[in-house]
Design a protein around this motif. Structure first.
Motif, PDB file in Angstrom:
ATOM      1  N   GLY A  94       0.819  -1.209  -0.457  1.00  0.00           N
ATOM      2  CA  GLY A  94       0.149   0.356   0.337  1.00  0.00           C
ATOM      3  C   GLY A  94       0.909   1.401  -0.201  1.00  0.00           C
ATOM      4  N   ASP A  95       0.040   2.563  -0.555  1.00  0.00           N
ATOM      5  CA  ASP A  95       1.174   3.963  -0.438  1.00  0.00           C
ATOM      6  C   ASP A  95       1.349   3.711   1.371  1.00  0.00           C
ATOM      7  OD1 ASP A  95      -0.273   4.010  -2.658  1.00  0.00           O
ATOM      8  OD2 ASP A  95      -1.505   5.144  -2.515  1.00  0.00           O
ATOM      9  N   PHE A  96       2.865   4.187   1.456  1.00  0.00           N
ATOM     10  CA  PHE A  96       3.169   4.402   2.514  1.00  0.00           C
ATOM     11  C   PHE A  96       3.858   5.769   2.715  1.00  0.00           C
ATOM     12  CE2 PHE A  96       6.615   2.295  -0.072  1.00  0.00           C
ATOM     13  CZ  PHE A  96       7.335   2.675  -0.417  1.00  0.00           C
ATOM     14  N   ILE A  97       4.183   6.275   4.348  1.00  0.00           N
ATOM     15  CA  ILE A  97       4.286   7.227   4.621  1.00  0.00           C
ATOM     16  C   ILE A  97       5.434   7.593   4.017  1.00  0.00           C
ATOM     17  CG2 ILE A  97       4.761   8.650   7.302  1.00  0.00           C
ATOM     18  CD1 ILE A  97       2.153   7.962   7.699  1.00  0.00           C
ATOM     19  N   ILE A  98       6.281   8.464   3.978  1.00  0.00           N
ATOM     20  CA  ILE A  98       7.658   8.389   3.389  1.00  0.00           C
ATOM     21  C   ILE A  98       7.946  10.366   4.087  1.00  0.00           C
ATOM     22  CG2 ILE A  98       8.319   7.891   1.821  1.00  0.00           C
ATOM     23  CD1 ILE A  98       7.654  10.195   0.031  1.00  0.00           C
ATOM     24  N   ARG A  99       6.699  11.538   4.900  1.00  0.00           N
ATOM     25  CA  ARG A  99       7.394  12.303   5.863  1.00  0.00           C
ATOM     26  C   ARG A  99       6.261  12.070   7.207  1.00  0.00           C
ATOM     27  NH1 ARG A  99      10.000  18.039   3.842  1.00  0.00           N
ATOM     28  NH2 ARG A  99      10.256  17.986   5.864  1.00  0.00           N
ATOM     29  N   ARG A 100       6.196  11.866   8.343  1.00  0.00           N
ATOM     30  CA  ARG A 100       5.308  12.152   8.670  1.00  0.00           C
ATOM     31  C   ARG A 100       4.731  13.707   9.223  1.00  0.00           C
ATOM     32  NH1 ARG A 100       8.143   9.718  14.261  1.00  0.00           N
ATOM     33  NH2 ARG A 100       7.644  12.147  15.156  1.00  0.00           N
ATOM     34  N   LYS A 101       3.584  13.197   9.670  1.00  0.00           N
ATOM     35  CA  LYS A 101       2.383  14.595   9.769  1.00  0.00           C
ATOM     36  C   LYS A 101       3.035  15.822  10.475  1.00  0.00           C
ATOM     37  CE  LYS A 101      -1.763  13.913  11.233  1.00  0.00           C
ATOM     38  NZ  LYS A 101      -3.098  13.261  11.917  1.00  0.00           N
ATOM     39  N   ASP A 102       4.145  15.724  11.886  1.00  0.00           N
ATOM     40  CA  ASP A 102       4.898  16.526  12.663  1.00  0.00           C
ATOM     41  C   ASP A 102       6.198  16.937  11.445  1.00  0.00           C
ATOM     42  OD1 ASP A 102       6.345  14.215  12.347  1.00  0.00           O
ATOM     43  OD2 ASP A 102       6.325  14.333  14.894  1.00  0.00           O
ATOM     44  N   GLY A 103       5.916  16.861  10.027  1.00  0.00           N
ATOM     45  CA  GLY A 103       7.605  16.482   9.979  1.00  0.00           C
ATOM     46  C   GLY A 103       9.155  15.916  10.193  1.00  0.00           C
ATOM     47  N   ALA A 104       8.625  15.028  10.652  1.00  0.00           N
ATOM     48  CA  ALA A 104       9.686  14.236  10.757  1.00  0.00           C
ATOM     49  C   ALA A 104       9.646  13.068   9.386  1.00  0.00           C
ATOM     50  CB  ALA A 104       9.835  13.153  11.976  1.00  0.00           C
ATOM     51  N   TRP A 105      10.904  13.006   9.730  1.00  0.00           N
ATOM     52  CA  TRP A 105      11.623  11.981   8.241  1.00  0.00           C
ATOM     53  C   TRP A 105      10.985  10.657   8.456  1.00  0.00           C
ATOM     54  CZ3 TRP A 105      11.414  14.627   3.682  1.00  0.00           C
ATOM     55  CH2 TRP A 105      11.287  15.849   3.886  1.00  0.00           C
ATOM     56  N   ALA A 106      10.315  10.182   7.640  1.00  0.00           N
ATOM     57  CA  ALA A 106       9.989   8.839   8.097  1.00  0.00           C
ATOM     58  C   ALA A 106      10.439   7.277   7.499  1.00  0.00           C
ATOM     59  CB  ALA A 106       9.132   7.955   7.087  1.00  0.00           C
ATOM     60  N   TYR A 107      10.763   6.228   8.204  1.00  0.00           N
ATOM     61  CA  TYR A 107      11.786   5.937   8.181  1.00  0.00           C
ATOM     62  C   TYR A 107      12.648   4.639   6.993  1.00  0.00           C
ATOM     63  CZ  TYR A 107      14.459   0.633   8.560  1.00  0.00           C
ATOM     64  OH  TYR A 107      15.019  -0.794   8.368  1.00  0.00           O
ATOM     65  N   GLN A 108      11.619   4.044   6.142  1.00  0.00           N
ATOM     66  CA  GLN A 108      11.345   4.252   4.645  1.00  0.00           C
ATOM     67  C   GLN A 108      12.309   4.462   3.793  1.00  0.00           C
ATOM     68  OE1 GLN A 108      11.008   0.843   5.045  1.00  0.00           O
ATOM     69  NE2 GLN A 108       9.635   0.630   5.793  1.00  0.00           N
ATOM     70  N   LEU A 109      12.507   6.434   3.947  1.00  0.00           N
ATOM     71  CA  LEU A 109      12.804   7.109   3.090  1.00  0.00           C
ATOM     72  C   LEU A 109      13.916   7.289   3.844  1.00  0.00           C
ATOM     73  CD1 LEU A 109      12.212   9.244   0.613  1.00  0.00           C
ATOM     74  CD2 LEU A 109      11.935  10.624   1.969  1.00  0.00           C
ATOM     75  N   ALA A 110      14.637   7.627   4.527  1.00  0.00           N
ATOM     76  CA  ALA A 110      15.556   8.446   5.004  1.00  0.00           C
ATOM     77  C   ALA A 110      16.781   6.994   5.043  1.00  0.00           C
ATOM     78  CB  ALA A 110      15.445   8.547   6.740  1.00  0.00           C
ATOM     79  N   VAL A 111      16.217   5.147   5.185  1.00  0.00           N
ATOM     80  CA  VAL A 111      17.041   4.540   5.597  1.00  0.00           C
ATOM     81  C   VAL A 111      17.869   3.683   3.905  1.00  0.00           C
ATOM     82  CG1 VAL A 111      15.636   2.549   5.074  1.00  0.00           C
ATOM     83  CG2 VAL A 111      17.429   1.801   6.347  1.00  0.00           C
ATOM     84  N   VAL A 112      17.096   4.255   2.863  1.00  0.00           N
ATOM     85  CA  VAL A 112      17.036   3.422   1.548  1.00  0.00           C
ATOM     86  C   VAL A 112      18.320   5.527   1.090  1.00  0.00           C
ATOM     87  CG1 VAL A 112      16.530   4.240  -0.875  1.00  0.00           C
ATOM     88  CG2 VAL A 112      15.158   2.948   1.315  1.00  0.00           C
ATOM     89  N   ILE A 113      17.544   6.302   1.225  1.00  0.00           N
ATOM     90  CA  ILE A 113      19.297   7.522   0.560  1.00  0.00           C
ATOM     91  C   ILE A 113      20.362   6.786   1.714  1.00  0.00           C
ATOM     92  CG2 ILE A 113      19.234   9.780   0.930  1.00  0.00           C
ATOM     93  CD1 ILE A 113      16.813  10.007   0.875  1.00  0.00           C
ATOM     94  N   ASP A 114      20.572   6.935   2.997  1.00  0.00           N
ATOM     95  CA  ASP A 114      21.244   6.966   4.014  1.00  0.00           C
ATOM     96  C   ASP A 114      22.598   5.147   3.301  1.00  0.00           C
ATOM     97  OD1 ASP A 114      21.067   8.721   5.361  1.00  0.00           O
ATOM     98  OD2 ASP A 114      19.960   7.688   6.896  1.00  0.00           O
ATOM     99  N   ASP A 115      21.143   4.279   3.357  1.00  0.00           N
ATOM    100  CA  ASP A 115      22.296   3.111   2.981  1.00  0.00           C
ATOM    101  C   ASP A 115      22.037   3.471   1.243  1.00  0.00           C
ATOM    102  OD1 ASP A 115      21.481   1.625   4.814  1.00  0.00           O
ATOM    103  OD2 ASP A 115      20.145   0.205   3.862  1.00  0.00           O
ATOM    104  N   ALA A 116      21.920   3.787   0.568  1.00  0.00           N
ATOM    105  CA  ALA A 116      22.803   4.555  -0.866  1.00  0.00           C
ATOM    106  C   ALA A 116      23.835   5.500  -1.176  1.00  0.00           C
ATOM    107  CB  ALA A 116      22.053   4.774  -1.927  1.00  0.00           C
ATOM    108  N   LEU A 117      23.361   6.343  -0.210  1.00  0.00           N
ATOM    109  CA  LEU A 117      25.281   7.112  -0.039  1.00  0.00           C
ATOM    110  C   LEU A 117      25.910   6.883   0.801  1.00  0.00           C
ATOM    111  CD1 LEU A 117      23.615  10.760   0.010  1.00  0.00           C
ATOM    112  CD2 LEU A 117      23.756   9.051  -2.153  1.00  0.00           C
ATOM    113  N   MET A 118      25.840   6.117   1.530  1.00  0.00           N
ATOM    114  CA  MET A 118      27.244   5.249   2.043  1.00  0.00           C
ATOM    115  C   MET A 118      27.253   4.159   1.879  1.00  0.00           C
ATOM    116  SD  MET A 118      25.378   5.946   5.927  1.00  0.00           S
ATOM    117  CE  MET A 118      26.462   4.526   6.840  1.00  0.00           C
TER     118      MET A 118
END
Length: 306
Positions: free
Chosen positions: A166-190
Motif C-alpha cells: 500500500g501507499d506508505f508514509i515517507i514524511r510524518r505529519k509532524d515533519g519528521a522523516w520516515a524510516y522507509q525514505l531515510a534508510v534508503v537514501i542513507d544506505d545508497a549514499l554510504m
C-alpha cells in the motif's frame, strides 16, 4: 579493493538489549568475514524519543563487545537537507500526496496485513485536493505490481506492492522523516552493499527496493535473521530491562556474551566464551537457523536468562 560494506543502525531510544546485540554481531560477522567495512549509523530521526546519551551508550557497548566500526558514525538527525532533496524529487514526479487519515481511521476501515499486524493503506486520500491549513503526512504512491525480493537467508519473496504494501508514509505529519525514505537514501549514499536485520523487517524490503528504484539507487543485498523471543514467543524489546546491556555487563564478560550469542546463532556448538574476532573463520549464514529463537523465561533475571 574490497567494496563490501555493511552497517549497524540502532535507534538511540534506550539501552541496547540482547536482540540488538544479536543484530550487531551478525551484521559485523557477515561483512567482516568478507573482508569488508562495518559502518555505524545512529537513526535518531524521532526527536521525541532519541537522546544523545543513548547514542553514547550504544558506542560504548559496541566497543566493550569488540564490535568496532569503520569511519565516523553517521547521525540521521544531521541529514535533513539530504532527505529534503530526494523528497522533492519524488514530489516533482507526482509520486506523493498528503494523507490526513488518523491511526483510528485506518484501523476502522482495514484489516491488519497477514500476521504482522501492519495495515495496508488503500489510498483513501489519493486524489483528494490539498486542504489548506491542515497538516498531513506524505505518502508515496505504489503501483499494482509484483516485486521479487531475494533474501540472503530466507530466499525469494514475491510481494504485490498495492495489495500487500500500500501507499506508505515517507514524511510524518509532524515533519519528521520516515524510516522507509531515510534508510534508503542513507544506505545508497554510504555505499552499503548488504543490510543485515531481523526478519520482522522482511516486509520493509519491497518498500525500500521500490524507493531505491524511483531514486535510481543501487539495491543492497538484504539478509534477514530469526528473532530472539521470550517464552511467550514475543520478540525482545527495550522494555525487557533485565536483558539490556546495563544488566548484562554487570553479570557477564564480553567474551561470555559473544559466545552465548554465537551459540544461539548456531555458529558454535556450545556457549563458550569467545571473541568476535575469533568467530570470523567460523561464520556462515548456513549455520544460522530460520525459526525464531526462544532465549528467556518469564520471571528470571539477566544472570540466568541465557
Amino acid at each position: 579493493m574490497n567494496c563490501n560494506k555493511g552497517r549497524f543502525a540502532p535507534s538511540p531510544t534506550g539501552r541496547m538489549h540482547l536482540g540488538n546485540l544479536f543484530c550487531a554481531l551478525l551484521s559485523w560477522l557477515s561483512v567482516k568475514s568478507k573482508g569488508g567495512e562495518w559502518l555505524l549509523r545512529i537513526e535518531d530521526l524521532d526527536p521525541g524519543r532519541s537522546r544523545p546519551e543513548y547514542a553514547r551508550w550504544v558506542m560504548d557497548d559496541l566497543n566493550w563487545l569488540g564490535l568496532t566500526w569503520d569511519g565516523e558514525p553517521v547521525y540521521q538527525s544531521h541529514r535533513s537537507d539530504i532527505y529534503e532533496h530526494y523528497f522533492r524529487q519524488l514530489q516533482q514526479h507526482g509520486m506523493t500526496y498528503p494523507c490526513y487519515c488518523t491511526r483510528a481511521d485506518l484501523l476502522a476501515t482495514q484489516a491488519p496485513h497477514e500476521s504482522d499486524g501492519r495495515v495496508v493503506y488503500k489510498g483513501t486520500c489519493r486524489g483528494l485536493p490539498p486542504q489548506p491549513g491542515r497538516r498531513g503526512a506524505t505518502r508515496l504512491i505504489v503501483p499494482d505490481r509484483d516485486l521479487l525480493c531475494t533474501d540472503g537467508h530466507y530466499g525469494d519473496l514475491m510481494v504485490n506492492l498495492s495489495r500487500q504494501v500500500g501507499d506508505f508514509i515517507i514524511r510524518r505529519k509532524d515533519g519528521a522523516w520516515a524510516y522507509q525514505l531515510a534508510v534508503v537514501i542513507d544506505d545508497a549514499l554510504m555505499g552499503i552493499t548488504e543490510v543485515v536485520r531481523g526478519r520482522d523487517l522482511l516486509l520493509s524490503t519491497p518498500q525500500q527496493m521500490y524507493v531505491a528504484d524511483l531514486l535510481d539507487f543501487p539495491i543492497p543485498q538484504f539478509i534477514h535473521f530469526p528473532l530472539l523471543c521470550n517464552s511467550e514467543g514475543q520478540r525482545l524489546s527495550k522494555r525487557d530491562k533485565s536483558l539490556d546491556m546495563e544488566c548484562l555487563r554487570q553479570h557477564q564478560t564480553a567474551r561470555q556474551l559473544i559466545g552465548r550469542l554465537a551459540f544461539l546463532a548456531g555458529i558454535i556448538p556450545s556457549p563458550d566464551a569467545i571473541s568476535a574476532q575469533e568467530l570470523l573463520p567460523l561464520f556462515s549464514w548456513e549455520c544460522v537457523p530460520k525459526e525464531d529463537i526462544i532465549v528467556v523465561s518469564s520471571g528470571t533475571d539477566c544472570r540466568d536468562k541465557l
